[in-house]
Design a protein around this motif. Structure first.
Motif, PDB file in Angstrom:
ATOM      1  N   ARG A 291       0.830  -1.209   0.000  1.00  0.00           N
ATOM      2  CA  ARG A 291       0.000   0.000   0.000  1.00  0.00           C
ATOM      3  C   ARG A 291       0.865   1.260   0.000  1.00  0.00           C
ATOM      4  NH1 ARG A 291      -2.767  -3.284   3.995  1.00  0.00           N
ATOM      5  NH2 ARG A 291      -4.723  -4.079   3.134  1.00  0.00           N
TER       6      ARG A 291
ATOM      7  N   ALA B  63       2.467   1.700  -3.394  1.00  0.00           N
ATOM      8  CA  ALA B  63       1.471   2.154  -4.371  1.00  0.00           C
ATOM      9  C   ALA B  63       1.118   3.616  -4.142  1.00  0.00           C
ATOM     10  CB  ALA B  63       0.224   1.280  -4.272  1.00  0.00           C
ATOM     11  N   PHE B  64       1.010   4.013  -2.876  1.00  0.00           N
ATOM     12  CA  PHE B  64       0.735   5.411  -2.533  1.00  0.00           C
ATOM     13  C   PHE B  64       1.818   6.326  -3.103  1.00  0.00           C
ATOM     14  CE2 PHE B  64       2.274   8.652   0.457  1.00  0.00           C
ATOM     15  CZ  PHE B  64       1.257   9.580   0.363  1.00  0.00           C
TER      16      PHE B  64
ATOM     17  N   ILE C 243       1.568   6.136  -7.120  1.00  0.00           N
ATOM     18  CA  ILE C 243       0.399   6.792  -7.713  1.00  0.00           C
ATOM     19  C   ILE C 243       0.477   8.306  -7.543  1.00  0.00           C
ATOM     20  CG2 ILE C 243      -2.096   7.106  -7.426  1.00  0.00           C
ATOM     21  CD1 ILE C 243      -2.338   4.092  -7.127  1.00  0.00           C
TER      22      ILE C 243
ATOM     23  N   LEU D  33      -2.178  -2.897  -7.213  1.00  0.00           N
ATOM     24  CA  LEU D  33      -2.933  -1.694  -6.843  1.00  0.00           C
ATOM     25  C   LEU D  33      -2.773  -0.597  -7.898  1.00  0.00           C
ATOM     26  CD1 LEU D  33      -2.202  -1.445  -2.999  1.00  0.00           C
ATOM     27  CD2 LEU D  33      -4.461  -1.708  -4.050  1.00  0.00           C
TER      28      LEU D  33
ATOM     29  N   TYR E 128      -5.796   0.818 -10.227  1.00  0.00           N
ATOM     30  CA  TYR E 128      -6.155   2.230 -10.259  1.00  0.00           C
ATOM     31  C   TYR E 128      -6.098   2.770 -11.686  1.00  0.00           C
ATOM     32  CZ  TYR E 128      -6.141   7.237  -9.826  1.00  0.00           C
ATOM     33  OH  TYR E 128      -6.450   8.565 -10.001  1.00  0.00           O
TER      34      TYR E 128
ATOM     35  N   THR F 199      -4.375  11.126  -2.611  1.00  0.00           N
ATOM     36  CA  THR F 199      -3.745   9.889  -3.086  1.00  0.00           C
ATOM     37  C   THR F 199      -4.041   8.726  -2.145  1.00  0.00           C
ATOM     38  OG1 THR F 199      -1.948  11.185  -4.086  1.00  0.00           O
ATOM     39  CG2 THR F 199      -1.560   8.836  -3.791  1.00  0.00           C
TER      40      THR F 199
ATOM     41  N   ILE G 268      -6.015   5.190  -3.221  1.00  0.00           N
ATOM     42  CA  ILE G 268      -5.501   3.837  -2.955  1.00  0.00           C
ATOM     43  C   ILE G 268      -6.551   3.026  -2.200  1.00  0.00           C
ATOM     44  CG2 ILE G 268      -3.836   2.523  -1.568  1.00  0.00           C
ATOM     45  CD1 ILE G 268      -2.554   3.482  -4.011  1.00  0.00           C
TER      46      ILE G 268
ATOM     47  N   THR H 288      -9.587   2.178  -4.346  1.00  0.00           N
ATOM     48  CA  THR H 288      -9.201   1.118  -5.286  1.00  0.00           C
ATOM     49  C   THR H 288      -9.285  -0.242  -4.611  1.00  0.00           C
ATOM     50  OG1 THR H 288      -7.698   2.606  -6.483  1.00  0.00           O
ATOM     51  CG2 THR H 288      -7.339   0.232  -6.757  1.00  0.00           C
ATOM     52  N   GLU H 289      -8.713  -0.331  -3.422  1.00  0.00           N
ATOM     53  CA  GLU H 289      -8.681  -1.610  -2.704  1.00  0.00           C
ATOM     54  C   GLU H 289     -10.081  -2.024  -2.257  1.00  0.00           C
ATOM     55  OE1 GLU H 289      -5.670  -3.750   0.481  1.00  0.00           O
ATOM     56  OE2 GLU H 289      -5.792  -1.570   0.408  1.00  0.00           O
TER      57      GLU H 289
END
Length: 209
Positions: A8, A11-12, A15, A116, A120, A157, A161, A164-165
């Motif tokens: 996570r 991905a944060f 993204i 992820l 997204y 952001t 995330i 999305t999850e």
């Protein structure tokens, strides 16, 4: 730090760079994210060194004052505050290094971050729309609705995330996803970020999922 927590955070960080690197592959975005973590650790190490220097100077002057006036009491509040800052900075450095180390040892974190990012990207319009609708239902202190543009980039952001999850992954309960999102916003956002993120995601779970 477990695999999904690491994924996570990666991905944060990745993204958050999409607007500048929308053509990059997830792997390259994750590599950029690890470099961000490295820079994050370096900046905190500088803070640690600076605080250690300040603490050393403080004790030096306290010692001189004690020699001049043996009855003078130590400024324990100042000492405690300095030590607390050192502990916080050292912990954040360790977390950043732990995440990079986890990536070297466990491909699962890398894969989860990549999934992820891909989810997204594939559903970006839908996710951004769901976020905008959920923000619209939240009111500010003056009774106005939130717009996506008014939300801090970090919080925005984190919310993307989490949405999305929550929308496209079945592996984690909503309470876990929200808790992880709050931790991310606390680490990278402001003092108000965790409460704000929690409120928006709670509304999302209630009204959208």
């Amino acid at each position: 730090m477990n695999t999904r927590t690491a994924g996570r955070e990666l991905a944060f960080l990745a993204i958050g760079q999409l607007s500048q690197s929308s053509e990059l592959s997830p792997d390259k975005m994750i590599l950029a994210a690890t470099r961000t973590l490295r820079d994050f650790a370096k900046s905190h190490l500088k803070k640690v060194r600076k605080d250690i220097t300040k603490l050393g100077d403080f004790f030096f002057h306290e010692e001189l004052d004690q020699q001049a006036d043996p009855q003078k009491e130590l400024d324990w509040k100042n000492i405690q505050d300095s030590v607390s800052r050192l502990e916080t900075a050292a912990f954040e450095v360790q977390e950043a290094l732990d995440l990079v180390e986890l990536l070297n040892q466990d491909d699962n974190a890398h894969r989860y971050a990549s999934s992820l990012i891909q989810a997204y990207r594939a559903n970006r319009e839908s996710i951004d729309s769901m976020l905008a609708q959920t923000l619209e239902s939240n009111k500010t202190a003056d009774g106005k609705s939130w717009s996506t543009e008014r939300v801090l980039a970090v919080d925005r952001t984190v919310l993307k995330i989490a949405i999305t999850e929550l929308s496209f992954f079945k592996g984690a309960p909503a309470v876990v996803v929200i808790d992880e999102a709050m931790k991310l916003s606390e680490k990278y956002g402001t003092e108000e970020s965790p409460k704000f993120v929690n409120g928006v995601l709670a509304d999302f779970v209630k009204n959208v999922t």
